[in-house]
Design an enzyme around this catalytic site. Structure first.
Site, PDB file in Angstrom:
ATOM      1  CE  LYS A  19      -5.756 108.269  19.826  1.00 45.75           C
ATOM      2  NZ  LYS A  19      -5.279 106.751  19.503  1.00 45.75           N
ATOM      3  CG  ASN A  20      -5.376 106.082  23.517  1.00 45.60           C
ATOM      4  OD1 ASN A  20      -5.832 106.123  22.381  1.00 45.60           O
ATOM      5  ND2 ASN A  20      -3.974 106.359  23.601  1.00 45.60           N
ATOM      6  NE  ARG A  89      -0.799  99.425  16.787  1.00 47.17           N
ATOM      7  CZ  ARG A  89      -0.123  98.187  16.381  1.00 47.17           C
ATOM      8  NH1 ARG A  89      -0.051  98.032  15.284  1.00 47.17           N
ATOM      9  NH2 ARG A  89       0.148  97.304  17.336  1.00 47.17           N
ATOM     10  CB  CYS A 113       1.929 101.805  13.159  1.00 47.94           C
ATOM     11  SG  CYS A 113       2.403 102.501  14.443  1.00 47.94           S
ATOM     12  NE  ARG A 118       1.668 100.630  18.496  1.00 51.16           N
ATOM     13  CZ  ARG A 118       0.624 101.631  18.418  1.00 51.16           C
ATOM     14  NH1 ARG A 118       1.020 102.471  17.467  1.00 51.16           N
ATOM     15  NH2 ARG A 118      -0.285 101.635  19.360  1.00 51.16           N
ATOM     16  CG  ASP A 301       0.653 108.367  23.543  1.00 51.72           C
ATOM     17  OD1 ASP A 301      -0.636 107.889  23.882  1.00 51.72           O
ATOM     18  OD2 ASP A 301       1.507 107.675  22.916  1.00 51.72           O
ATOM     19  CB  VAL A 323       7.129 103.274  25.193  1.00 53.30           C
ATOM     20  CG1 VAL A 323       5.786 102.636  24.949  1.00 53.30           C
ATOM     21  CG2 VAL A 323       7.071 103.644  26.893  1.00 53.30           C
ATOM     22  NE  ARG A 393      -5.532 107.172  13.582  1.00 50.44           N
ATOM     23  CZ  ARG A 393      -4.866 106.082  13.736  1.00 50.44           C
ATOM     24  NH1 ARG A 393      -3.541 106.000  13.157  1.00 50.44           N
ATOM     25  NH2 ARG A 393      -4.903 105.056  14.529  1.00 50.44           N
TER      26      ARG A 393
HETATM   27  C1  EPZ Z   1      -1.642 101.992  23.732  1.00 53.95           C
HETATM   28  O1  EPZ Z   1      -0.991 101.565  22.525  1.00 53.95           O
HETATM   29  C2  EPZ Z   1      -2.073 103.467  23.140  1.00 53.95           C
HETATM   30  N1  EPZ Z   1      -3.158 103.196  22.399  1.00 53.95           N
HETATM   31  C3  EPZ Z   1      -0.876 104.348  22.472  1.00 53.95           C
HETATM   32  O2  EPZ Z   1      -1.377 105.495  22.122  1.00 53.95           O
HETATM   33  C4  EPZ Z   1       0.231 104.507  23.526  1.00 53.95           C
HETATM   34  O3  EPZ Z   1       1.201 105.118  22.988  1.00 53.95           O
HETATM   35  C5  EPZ Z   1       0.719 103.196  24.046  1.00 53.95           C
HETATM   36  O4  EPZ Z   1      -0.490 102.620  24.449  1.00 53.95           O
HETATM   37  C6  EPZ Z   1       1.669 103.360  25.021  1.00 53.95           C
HETATM   38  O5  EPZ Z   1       1.118 104.218  26.414  1.00 53.95           O
HETATM   39  C7  EPZ Z   1      -4.304 102.930  22.598  1.00 53.95           C
HETATM   40  O6  EPZ Z   1      -4.621 102.873  24.016  1.00 53.95           O
HETATM   41  C8  EPZ Z   1      -5.514 102.754  21.674  1.00 53.95           C
HETATM   42  P1  EPZ Z   1       1.691  99.156  24.324  1.00 53.95           P
HETATM   43  P2  EPZ Z   1      -0.635 100.113  22.838  1.00 53.95           P
HETATM   44  O7  EPZ Z   1       1.002  97.716  24.032  1.00 53.95           O
HETATM   45  O8  EPZ Z   1      -1.319  99.142  23.583  1.00 53.95           O
HETATM   46  C9  EPZ Z   1       5.342  96.336  23.273  1.00 53.95           C
HETATM   47  C10 EPZ Z   1      -1.676 107.349  20.549  1.00 53.95           C
HETATM   48  O9  EPZ Z   1      -1.095 108.080  20.175  1.00 53.95           O
HETATM   49  N2  EPZ Z   1       4.279  95.186  22.989  1.00 53.95           N
HETATM   50  O10 EPZ Z   1       1.205  99.474  25.736  1.00 53.95           O
HETATM   51  O11 EPZ Z   1      -0.647  99.637  21.383  1.00 53.95           O
HETATM   52  C11 EPZ Z   1       4.920  97.487  22.098  1.00 53.95           C
HETATM   53  O12 EPZ Z   1       5.622  97.120  20.655  1.00 53.95           O
HETATM   54  C12 EPZ Z   1      -1.461 105.842  20.728  1.00 53.95           C
HETATM   55  O13 EPZ Z   1      -2.949 107.586  21.113  1.00 53.95           O
HETATM   56  C13 EPZ Z   1       4.819  93.951  22.785  1.00 53.95           C
HETATM   57  O14 EPZ Z   1       6.057  93.848  22.599  1.00 53.95           O
HETATM   58  O15 EPZ Z   1       0.904  99.967  23.269  1.00 53.95           O
HETATM   59  C14 EPZ Z   1       5.432  98.556  22.743  1.00 53.95           C
HETATM   60  O16 EPZ Z   1       6.993  98.766  22.596  1.00 53.95           O
HETATM   61  C15 EPZ Z   1      -0.141 105.571  20.028  1.00 53.95           C
HETATM   62  N3  EPZ Z   1       3.967  92.646  22.536  1.00 53.95           N
HETATM   63  C16 EPZ Z   1       5.322  98.466  24.416  1.00 53.95           C
HETATM   64  O17 EPZ Z   1       4.911  96.850  24.318  1.00 53.95           O
HETATM   65  C17 EPZ Z   1       2.626  92.964  22.714  1.00 53.95           C
HETATM   66  O18 EPZ Z   1       1.634  92.023  22.638  1.00 53.95           O
HETATM   67  C18 EPZ Z   1       4.084  99.119  24.935  1.00 53.95           C
HETATM   68  O19 EPZ Z   1       2.848  98.983  23.658  1.00 53.95           O
HETATM   69  C19 EPZ Z   1       1.819  94.225  22.882  1.00 53.95           C
HETATM   70  C20 EPZ Z   1       2.942  95.409  23.014  1.00 53.95           C
END
Ligand code: EPZ
Length: 413
Positions: A19-20, A89, A113, A118, A301, A323, A393
């Protein structure tokens, strides 16, 4: 979803595309006009949402079995509407491509969410550094740039989609972009491979420093989506928690080193080949501590799924989520099934119990749903899981795959 617990899983299961990985690759098709073919695309609700979003943007999208044909010739730099972005998202990943190709994009802010606020501040900070004019108006990001220019970016936090959005924005920027402290996830590498097949010059994906040399234009191409390492980890946990013997085909064990290590530490027997993993539960698991980290650390995840396994383990386990700030929604539901869990800030203390009992429980987010299914597979009696749209999803026909392994699980229409 109804589950009658107590049956050890036996047999073979094949893993679907990730998916990702497929979501960013779908958005990347906006970077090059023409017909793209994407292979090994899973049948997921999030993929359907992405197809709708691309169609809204003027692209033609058709599924031919496991292949998606995407023609973005007539796509335009319009907007990604709130109603689509709030349901998924990852829609925010159109921002980089739209800006790179059309010099304009209006994309709804994703909002929070279930698992946390996020924010997307690091996506916007990077685009501004590349010369984009970014405004927030009525809940939308309005981005403009005549031509993005390469920049030396340092990511304050490791962000997967932040790295992906900026990588896609940089491929046709003027000059070279360096992304320091980049995400190293296999899905980031899969996207970089896809971009390079389109004629981009991305190097270092998979390491903390990614270098993108801007090119004048990209061309459509054929892409291959990697197997879903989280679906694979979920089936490993299912074999472990039910004391079964399952061979998982069509996966990449290298992408699951942290999960393999942790399950082995808790007493699970695991053998790996190039494209398969065999998992056998050898009696009661032992409690082990887990800390989620960006790749190659233990994946966030898989945190909920590992917690389900630890609720029945012998001894204690401390599970720490570093995370996301609110990814313990499954704790209350697992407690209703008899798990002994105590939340303490970013950690949960798991005291292993002898048995779980089936109960009516509710899904709150994708991976929490998976952990409740795992608990139901091992619990005594029947578990009824509601709001299963969450599970659809990210898991392709999960009840069919589990039933083929002997699980007593069925979906009520
Ligand atoms: C990706 O989400 C995945 N989604 C998530 O999978 C996964 O849990 C996550 O990465 C961590 O591995 C997709 O790839 C579509 P992040 P993402 O930006 O990119 C903070 C699932 O279950 N952050 O790596 O949104 C954020 O709040 C989903 O398949 C900021 O502060 O996650 C978080 O605490 C859930 N500012 C941390 O970084 C930003 O601009 C990591 O988030 C961006 C992120």
């Amino acid at each position: 979803m109804r589950i009658e617990g107590g049956t050890p899983l036996q047999g073979c299961v094949r893993i679907s595309g990730a998916k990702n990985a497929v979501l960013p690759i779908l958005m990347a098709t906006l970077l090059a006009a023409g017909e793209h073919r994407i292979c090994n695309v899973p049948r997921l609700r999030d993929v359907e949402t992405s197809m709708r979003l691309l169609q809204e943007l003027g692209a033609r999208v058709e599924r031919e079995g496991d292949v998606l044909v995407v023609d973005t010739t007539s796509a335009t730099g319009e907007e990604a509407p709130y109603e689509l972005v709030k349901t998924m998202r990852a829609s925010f990943l159109v921002l980089g491509p739209l800006l790179a190709r059309f010099g304009y994009a209006r994309v709804s802010l994703p909002g929070g969410c279930a698992i946390g606020a996020r924010p997307v501040d690091l996506h916007l900070k990077g685009l501004r550094a590349m010369g984009a004019d970014i405004k927030i108006e009525h809940g939308y990001v309005v981005a403009r740039s005549k031509r993005l220019r390469g920049a030396h970016l340092y990511m304050d936090l490791v962000t997967v989609t932040g790295t992906e959005n900026l990588m896609m924005a940089a491929v046709t920027a003027e000059g070279t972009t360096v992304i320091e402290n980049a995400a190293r996830e296999p899905e980031v590498v899969n996207l970089a491979e896809a971009l390079n097949r389109m004629g981009a010059r991305v190097q270092g994906a998979g390491s903390s420093t990614i270098t993108i040399e801007g090119v004048s234009a990209l061309r459509p191409s054929v892409q291959e989506v990697i197997p879903d390492r989280i679906e694979c980890g979920t089936f490993m946990a299912a074999a472990a928690i039910t004391g079964g013997d399952v061979r998982i085909e069509g996966c990449i064990p290298q992408h699951l080193q942290a999960v393999i290590t942790k399950l082995r530490e808790s007493g699970v027997w695991i053998e790996t080949g190039d494209t398969w993993i065999r998992v056998r539960g050898e009696g009661r698991l032992r409690g082990v501590d887990v800390i989620t980290m960006p790749y190659p650390g233990f994946p966030t995840d898989m945190q909920a799924q590992m917690m389900a396994c630890m609720t029945l383990a012998h001894g204690h386990s401390v599970i720490t989520e570093t995370v996301f700030e609110n990814r313990f929604m499954h704790v209350a539901e697992l407690q209703r099934m008899g798990a002994d869990l105590t939340i303490d800030g970013h950690s949960v203390l798991v005291r292993g119990v002898e048995r779980l009992s089936g109960a009516p429980v509710m899904a709150t987010d994708l991976r929490a749903s998976a952990s409740l299914i795992l608990a139901g597979l091992a619990a005594q009696g029947e578990t009824v899981l509601s709001r299963i749209y969450h599970i659809d999803r990210g898991y392709e026909r999960i009840e069919e795959k589990l039933a083929r392994l002997g699980a007593k699980i069925w979906r009520e229409r």
